[in-house]
Motif scaffolding. Structure first.
Motif, PDB file in Angstrom:
ATOM      1  N   ALA A 473       0.831  -1.208   0.000  1.00 33.54           N
ATOM      2  CA  ALA A 473       0.000   0.000   0.000  1.00 33.54           C
ATOM      3  C   ALA A 473       0.864   1.256   0.000  1.00 33.54           C
ATOM      4  N   LEU A 474       1.927   1.252   0.798  1.00 30.05           N
ATOM      5  CA  LEU A 474       2.836   2.393   0.849  1.00 30.05           C
ATOM      6  C   LEU A 474       3.526   2.596  -0.503  1.00 30.05           C
ATOM      7  N   GLN A 475       3.941   1.496  -1.115  1.00 30.05           N
ATOM      8  CA  GLN A 475       4.611   1.592  -2.411  1.00 30.05           C
ATOM      9  C   GLN A 475       3.651   2.069  -3.499  1.00 30.05           C
ATOM     10  N   ARG A 476       2.389   1.660  -3.382  1.00 30.37           N
ATOM     11  CA  ARG A 476       1.411   2.012  -4.404  1.00 30.37           C
ATOM     12  C   ARG A 476       1.194   3.519  -4.499  1.00 30.37           C
ATOM     13  N   ILE A 477       1.270   4.215  -3.382  1.00 33.39           N
ATOM     14  CA  ILE A 477       1.080   5.671  -3.423  1.00 33.39           C
ATOM     15  C   ILE A 477       2.412   6.416  -3.298  1.00 33.39           C
ATOM     16  N   GLY A 478       3.520   5.674  -3.406  1.00 39.90           N
ATOM     17  CA  GLY A 478       4.837   6.289  -3.522  1.00 39.90           C
ATOM     18  C   GLY A 478       5.416   6.883  -2.259  1.00 39.90           C
ATOM     19  N   ILE A 479       5.078   6.337  -1.090  1.00 39.60           N
ATOM     20  CA  ILE A 479       5.617   6.910   0.155  1.00 39.60           C
ATOM     21  C   ILE A 479       6.391   5.878   0.973  1.00 39.60           C
ATOM     22  N   TYR A 480       6.628   4.692   0.419  1.00 43.77           N
ATOM     23  CA  TYR A 480       7.345   3.667   1.171  1.00 43.77           C
ATOM     24  C   TYR A 480       8.751   4.124   1.531  1.00 43.77           C
ATOM     25  N   GLU A 481       9.463   4.707   0.584  1.00 44.96           N
ATOM     26  CA  GLU A 481      10.842   5.119   0.825  1.00 44.96           C
ATOM     27  C   GLU A 481      10.920   6.166   1.931  1.00 44.96           C
ATOM     28  N   HIS A 482       9.911   7.026   1.993  1.00 44.02           N
ATOM     29  CA  HIS A 482       9.920   8.075   3.020  1.00 44.02           C
ATOM     30  C   HIS A 482       9.920   7.455   4.423  1.00 44.02           C
ATOM     31  N   PHE A 483       9.058   6.479   4.643  1.00 50.35           N
ATOM     32  CA  PHE A 483       8.978   5.871   5.982  1.00 50.35           C
ATOM     33  C   PHE A 483      10.091   4.864   6.211  1.00 50.35           C
ATOM     34  N   ALA A 484      10.549   4.235   5.141  1.00 51.23           N
ATOM     35  CA  ALA A 484      11.662   3.288   5.289  1.00 51.23           C
ATOM     36  C   ALA A 484      12.938   3.999   5.698  1.00 51.23           C
ATOM     37  N   SER A 485      13.027   5.311   5.395  1.00 52.41           N
ATOM     38  CA  SER A 485      14.234   6.071   5.730  1.00 52.41           C
ATOM     39  C   SER A 485      14.250   6.547   7.176  1.00 52.41           C
ATOM     40  N   LEU A 486      13.163   6.336   7.908  1.00 53.66           N
ATOM     41  CA  LEU A 486      13.148   6.712   9.324  1.00 53.66           C
ATOM     42  C   LEU A 486      14.122   5.839  10.096  1.00 53.66           C
ATOM     43  N   PRO A 487      14.586   6.274  11.264  1.00 54.28           N
ATOM     44  CA  PRO A 487      15.615   5.523  12.011  1.00 54.28           C
ATOM     45  C   PRO A 487      15.287   4.039  12.198  1.00 54.28           C
ATOM     46  N   GLU A 488      14.015   3.720  12.469  1.00 54.25           N
ATOM     47  CA  GLU A 488      13.623   2.322  12.660  1.00 54.25           C
ATOM     48  C   GLU A 488      12.663   1.848  11.582  1.00 54.25           C
ATOM     49  N   GLY A 489      12.641   2.564  10.463  1.00 54.96           N
ATOM     50  CA  GLY A 489      11.787   2.165   9.357  1.00 54.96           C
ATOM     51  C   GLY A 489      10.316   2.169   9.739  1.00 54.96           C
ATOM     52  N   LEU A 490       9.590   1.162   9.269  1.00 54.30           N
ATOM     53  CA  LEU A 490       8.162   1.063   9.581  1.00 54.30           C
ATOM     54  C   LEU A 490       7.918   0.699  11.038  1.00 54.30           C
ATOM     55  N   ARG A 506       1.926  12.447   9.448  1.00 56.29           N
ATOM     56  CA  ARG A 506       0.696  11.878   9.999  1.00 56.29           C
ATOM     57  C   ARG A 506      -0.367  11.754   8.902  1.00 56.29           C
ATOM     58  N   GLN A 507      -0.430  12.751   8.027  1.00 57.76           N
ATOM     59  CA  GLN A 507      -1.396  12.688   6.932  1.00 57.76           C
ATOM     60  C   GLN A 507      -1.026  11.595   5.937  1.00 57.76           C
ATOM     61  N   LEU A 508       0.261  11.373   5.733  1.00 60.08           N
ATOM     62  CA  LEU A 508       0.691  10.286   4.855  1.00 60.08           C
ATOM     63  C   LEU A 508       0.248   8.936   5.399  1.00 60.08           C
ATOM     64  N   VAL A 509       0.299   8.775   6.704  1.00 60.94           N
ATOM     65  CA  VAL A 509      -0.177   7.530   7.320  1.00 60.94           C
ATOM     66  C   VAL A 509      -1.675   7.356   7.056  1.00 60.94           C
ATOM     67  N   SER A 510      -2.443   8.463   7.159  1.00 63.71           N
ATOM     68  CA  SER A 510      -3.882   8.399   6.874  1.00 63.71           C
ATOM     69  C   SER A 510      -4.139   7.981   5.431  1.00 63.71           C
ATOM     70  N   LEU A 511      -3.360   8.533   4.502  1.00 60.08           N
ATOM     71  CA  LEU A 511      -3.529   8.169   3.090  1.00 60.08           C
ATOM     72  C   LEU A 511      -3.133   6.708   2.858  1.00 60.08           C
ATOM     73  N   ALA A 512      -2.100   6.250   3.571  1.00 62.90           N
ATOM     74  CA  ALA A 512      -1.687   4.848   3.442  1.00 62.90           C
ATOM     75  C   ALA A 512      -2.781   3.919   3.950  1.00 62.90           C
ATOM     76  N   ARG A 513      -3.476   4.311   5.017  1.00 64.42           N
ATOM     77  CA  ARG A 513      -4.606   3.509   5.499  1.00 64.42           C
ATOM     78  C   ARG A 513      -5.666   3.377   4.409  1.00 64.42           C
ATOM     79  N   ALA A 514      -5.973   4.516   3.768  1.00 62.09           N
ATOM     80  CA  ALA A 514      -6.976   4.501   2.699  1.00 62.09           C
ATOM     81  C   ALA A 514      -6.524   3.622   1.542  1.00 62.09           C
ATOM     82  N   ALA A 515      -5.233   3.683   1.206  1.00 58.81           N
ATOM     83  CA  ALA A 515      -4.707   2.843   0.123  1.00 58.81           C
ATOM     84  C   ALA A 515      -4.818   1.372   0.485  1.00 58.81           C
ATOM     85  N   LEU A 516      -4.567   1.050   1.762  1.00 56.62           N
ATOM     86  CA  LEU A 516      -4.680  -0.334   2.212  1.00 56.62           C
ATOM     87  C   LEU A 516      -6.129  -0.799   2.183  1.00 56.62           C
TER      88      LEU A 516
END
Length: 608
Positions: A473-490, A506-516
């Motif tokens: 879901a994260l990859q589908r809307i193009g935000i996986y790399e953003h969260f994967a780059s956090l210190p502990e990833g997902l 926080r809004q990206l997480v909301s959009l990822a929920r909708a994508a899922l």
């Protein structure tokens, strides 16, 4: 006689949990008790076993003085070693049995009570999550939290100590009187002379202490409120040099709390000596009268000894029952409030025979009218709107026009007062909740995050989703790399309410929920209106990808969003006053054109 001051803690806890209107009528109390017993049916075997153990414990506690009586009269008086040995052994057995049964009854009653409270907490929480938004519009969050905190705490106090003490003390009092009368009616009459005085003193103590502790609670509330206010507003206090005034106000409330505590202490200081004096006086009278009766051969020395031991079981239960009354009253009031909450029906209950919504379909809003229950003000009136599958419609208008309410009705967060909202030809009120939430997904303006990791929060979008599903879901809307780059990833903890992440994240997480969730319809409350520059473009991209191939209803606070919509609905004064594509409405020179010109001018001024 044991010291009487130890029971004040139960009184304090009960009084602190009580509120105005906590007192129930006799009829209300009976209904609450009957309903509580019905809830205990799954544990009836444990309840029965607990009752048997409490009766056995009472029997052992009452048997001890009888063995003393037997040992004195048959062992010492007649110098019968066998009788004395039997009395000693019997007393030792019932003493050990009392200890074992005391522990057992506490464990059994507490286990049943805690299981009851576990079930109650689960039922209340499930009930709250099943309520409609209309329920939360009219209920204060603080009161709802109090149902799960202070009310449950009142029941916990009853479960952990009050219930066992109440039953055993009541049994001890009743059976002690029966035994005393059977041993010697004359000595029993002498012992019971002081009992009415003790009962009256206990009733007065209960009434006075209840008022006193309620006053203490109020004073504590004032003190804590002043303390919290002072700490929260310390910058203002220091900036305007108001330290001494604030300290003075805190000192007044602190002194008032001291006075209230001392008043409560004085009430206890008057009551407990009455119990002690009654016990000492009754013992003295018993020894004197018993000596005369024994001299005349009417009672034995062992009987007098047993009476002295039984006196503890005569006065202490009255004292304990008096203090436990407030615990019981508070618990009954708490149960009444919890049952009242559970009896509140949701106005969005799923109808019998509800059907699944079709996978895709058109929206039809027909002759819609709506009023909030809490205000009765008409918010929407005679609204009709058709939205084709895959169409993007923006709802615009001034604050309070009703656009957010219209979007909530189209997601069935509320039901219309009149008219209907249908999807694919099915009235939303006739649809199953499962299909409704699968087909229609709401993305709020500010994403709410729960305590946990990024992965946990995205997974909320679909029950049973795997880690791979979340990543996809994260990859589908193009935000996986953003969260994967956090210190502990997902697995990065978001902290409470997502405080570790920025507003955009926080809004990206909301959009990822909708994508899922992958719904057919997206209802967006302008997901890009309050974002930090660092993530705004990322959110915009994710949102554009998410909207592809879906029906989209967006509450547009920024009219740049309306420009990209297929059609714009202008909501004002509870109705749709204009409807059409952006460029047509601008060229028409109507209400939308004025709104767009005003917004464009404000945007240009802000940019310059």
């Amino acid at each position: 006689m044991r010291g009487g001051g130890g029971g004040g803690g139960g009184m304090w806890g009960a009084a602190m949990a009580m509120e105005d209107g906590d007192k129930l009528t006799a009829d209300q109390a009976r209904r609450v008790v009957r309903r509580a017993f019905r809830m205990l049916r799954p544990y009836r075997r444990q309840v029965l076993l607990s009752a048997v153990v409490m009766v056995l414990f009472t029997g052992c506690a009452l048997a001890g003085p009888l063995f003393v009586r037997y040992g004195i009269d048959h062992g010492l008086r007649h110098r019968d070693k066998g009788a004395l040995d039997m009395a000693v052994i019997g007393y030792g057995i019932v003493a050990v049995a009392s200890l074992v049964l005391s522990r057992t009854q506490i464990m059994l009653v507490t286990r049943v009570g805690e299981q009851f409270l576990r079930d109650m907490r689960r039922r209340v929480f499930r009930h709250l999550l099943g309520q409609s938004m209309a329920f939360y519009d009219s209920e204060q969050t603080g009161k709802l939290v109090a149902r799960m905190t202070s009310d449950i705490d009142s029941l916990t106090e009853l479960v952990q100590q009050g219930l066992v003490m109440f039953v055993t003390n009541a049994l001890l009092l009743v059976f002690t009187i029966v035994i005393l009368v059977s041993l010697s009616p004359v000595l029993a009459a002498a012992c019971l002379v002081a009992l009415p005085i003790v009962i009256l003193a206990s009733i007065k103590f209960r009434r006075d202490s209840n008022k006193a502790y309620l006053d203490v609670r109020d004073r504590i509330g004032q003190t804590l409120s002043t303390l919290q206010e002072g700490i929260s507003g310390v910058r203002v206090i220091q900036a305007f040099g108001q330290e001494e005034n604030t300290i003075g106000r805190f000192g007044q409330h602190n002194t008032a709390q001291l006075d209230a505590n001392m008043h409560a202490t004085r009430i206890s200081a008057r009551y407990f000596p009455v119990i002690e004096i009654a016990g000492i006086g009754t013992t003295a009278a018993l020894v004197g009268i018993g000596g005369v009766l024994q001299h005349r051969g009417l009672v034995s020395v062992g009987t007098i000894g047993a009476f002295v031991l039984y006196l503890t079981n005569l006065f202490e239960p009255v004292q304990q029952l008096s203090q436990l009354f407030n615990v019981l009253q508070s618990a009954a009031a708490a149960l009444s409030k919890l049952f009242g909450l559970l009896d509140t029906k949701s106005v969005l209950a799923e109808r019998s025979g509800a059907v699944d919504l079709p996978l895709v379909g058109d929206f039809e809003v027909a002759d819609l009218g709506f009023s909030y229950v809490s205000t009765r003000d008409v918010v929407l009136d005679d609204v009709s709107l058709s939205i084709r599958h895959g169409e993007r419609v923006a709802l615009v208008g001034p604050t309070g026009a009703g656009k957010s309410t219209l979007a909530k009705l189209m997601a069935r967060l509320y039901d219309p007062t009149v008219g209907s909202v249908s999807y694919g030809g099915v009235d939303l009120r006739d649809a199953t909740f499962a299909s409704l939430r699968e087909r229609i997904c709401v993305v709020p303006q500010e994403g709410f995050l729960f305590y946990g990791t990024v992965l946990d929060n995205v997974r909320i979008g679909a029950s049973g989703a795997t880690d791979d599903d979340v990543v996809a879901a994260l990859q589908r809307i193009g935000i996986y790399e953003h969260f994967a780059s956090l210190p502990e990833g997902l697995q990065t903890p978001v902290q409470e309410r997502g405080s570790r992440l920025s507003a955009g994240e926080r809004q990206l997480v909301s959009l990822a929920r909708a994508a899922l969730a992958n719904p057919a319809v997206l209802v967006l409350d302008e997901a890009t209106s309050n974002l930090d520059p660092g993530t705004e473009s990322t959110v915009e991209h994710a949102l554009n990808v998410l909207m592809e191939g879906r029906t989209v209803i967006v509450i547009a606070h920024r009219l740049s969003t309306a420009e990209r919509a297929d059609r714009v609905a202008v909501v004002d004064a509870g109705g749709i006053v204009e409807m059409g594509p952006h460029h047509e409405l601008v060229n028409a020179g109507g209400r939308y054109a004025a709104l767009f010109a005003s917004w464009s001018g404000a945007s240009s001024a802000a940019a310059s």
